[in-house]
Design an enzyme around this catalytic site. Structure first.
Site, PDB file in Angstrom:
ATOM      1  N   LYS A 121       0.828  -1.204   0.000  1.00 37.25           N
ATOM      2  CA  LYS A 121       0.000   0.000   0.000  1.00 37.25           C
ATOM      3  C   LYS A 121       0.863   1.256   0.000  1.00 37.25           C
ATOM      4  O   LYS A 121       0.638   2.180  -0.789  1.00 37.25           O
ATOM      5  CB  LYS A 121      -0.924   0.017   1.218  1.00 37.25           C
ATOM      6  CG  LYS A 121      -1.914   1.181   1.216  1.00 37.25           C
ATOM      7  CD  LYS A 121      -2.463   1.485   2.585  1.00 37.25           C
ATOM      8  CE  LYS A 121      -1.476   2.297   3.403  1.00 37.25           C
ATOM      9  NZ  LYS A 121      -2.033   2.773   4.682  1.00 37.25           N
ATOM     10  N   ASP A 139      -6.396   0.857   0.944  1.00 38.36           N
ATOM     11  CA  ASP A 139      -6.495   0.901   2.397  1.00 38.36           C
ATOM     12  C   ASP A 139      -7.900   0.457   2.787  1.00 38.36           C
ATOM     13  O   ASP A 139      -8.658  -0.052   1.967  1.00 38.36           O
ATOM     14  CB  ASP A 139      -6.171   2.295   2.936  1.00 38.36           C
ATOM     15  CG  ASP A 139      -7.224   3.330   2.557  1.00 38.36           C
ATOM     16  OD1 ASP A 139      -8.152   3.004   1.779  1.00 38.36           O
ATOM     17  OD2 ASP A 139      -7.138   4.469   3.050  1.00 38.36           O
TER      18      ASP A 139
END
Length: 222
Positions: A121, A139
């Site tokens: 991420k 996320d």
């Protein structure tokens, strides 16, 4: 509604309503964004923005951070979540940047993943925000919103969601779509109480009929 049609309409709606979204983390250069994203794990951007000014004053460069002690770093980030682990990550990240990349944040996915504290991420955020690469950082907001709207179906993990979004969103909008979905999840499609009455996507949303029924049932009981 077919998947391709839903994606097309959702992208068009976001383009109209949110033409220039951006990260809410404050930063001035790639190093600062990388630090901020590492700190933001399981913490709010608002909190990180309160912490980073003093942090960057104390450690303005990767070189300065690499020479710091754990105690010095911890003192600057003790109000964020998991400060002990993040202290180790930040120090490791800075030292590797200095040793292997001459203090520069790399623009390569695998190189970013080699940095302590950097997962998929975080690497995708840096690549999309700093280098405008067509990467999708997933996320909790992106994962939730994509599923609710109907862009993904029963995704088992963030990587499954990432692959689906990258596959269906036009390449030129992938980096922007990351911000669209995060901001929509943060301010409208909230985890516990989605504000469907304010949502520009309610007519396209797969989950909206269920939320509408629940709201109507609650109103009937009043």
């Amino acid at each position: 509604m077919k998947t391709a049609e839903r994606y097309e309409k959702v992208v068009e709606r976001f383009k109209q309503e949110m033409p220039t979204p951006t990260t809410e983390l404050n930063y001035e250069n790639p190093y600062q964004l990388l630090v901020a994203v590492i700190l933001s794990a399981q913490c709010t951007d608002k909190r990180i923005n309160l912490v980073t000014p003093a942090f960057f004053e104390a450690f303005p460069t990767p070189q300065a951070l690499a020479e710091a002690t754990p105690e010095q770093v911890f003192d600057k980030i003790k109000s964020v979540s998991y400060p002990n682990n993040k202290t180790k990550s930040l120090l490791g990240m800075a030292r590797k940047l200095v040793e292997d990349y001459d203090g520069n944040v790399p623009d390569d996915f695998d190189a970013l993943l080699s940095l302590p504290g950097v997962g998929r991420k975080t690497a995708n955020v840096v690549l999309s925000v700093i280098f405008n690469r067509p990467t999708m950082a997933v996320d909790t907001h992106v994962f939730r919103v994509a599923e609710r709207i109907g862009l993904t179906t029963r995704s088992k993990n963030p990587l499954t969601t990432e692959k689906a979004l990258v596959k269906h969103i036009p390449e030129e909008y992938i980096a922007t779509a990351h911000h669209w979905l995060i901001l929509h999840g943060r301010y409208v499609c909230k985890a516990r109480k989605p504000e469907c009455d304010k949502c520009m996507l309610s007519d396209l949303c797969r989950a909206y009929p269920a939320f509408k029924r629940i709201a109507e049932q609650k109103d009937a009981l009043k």
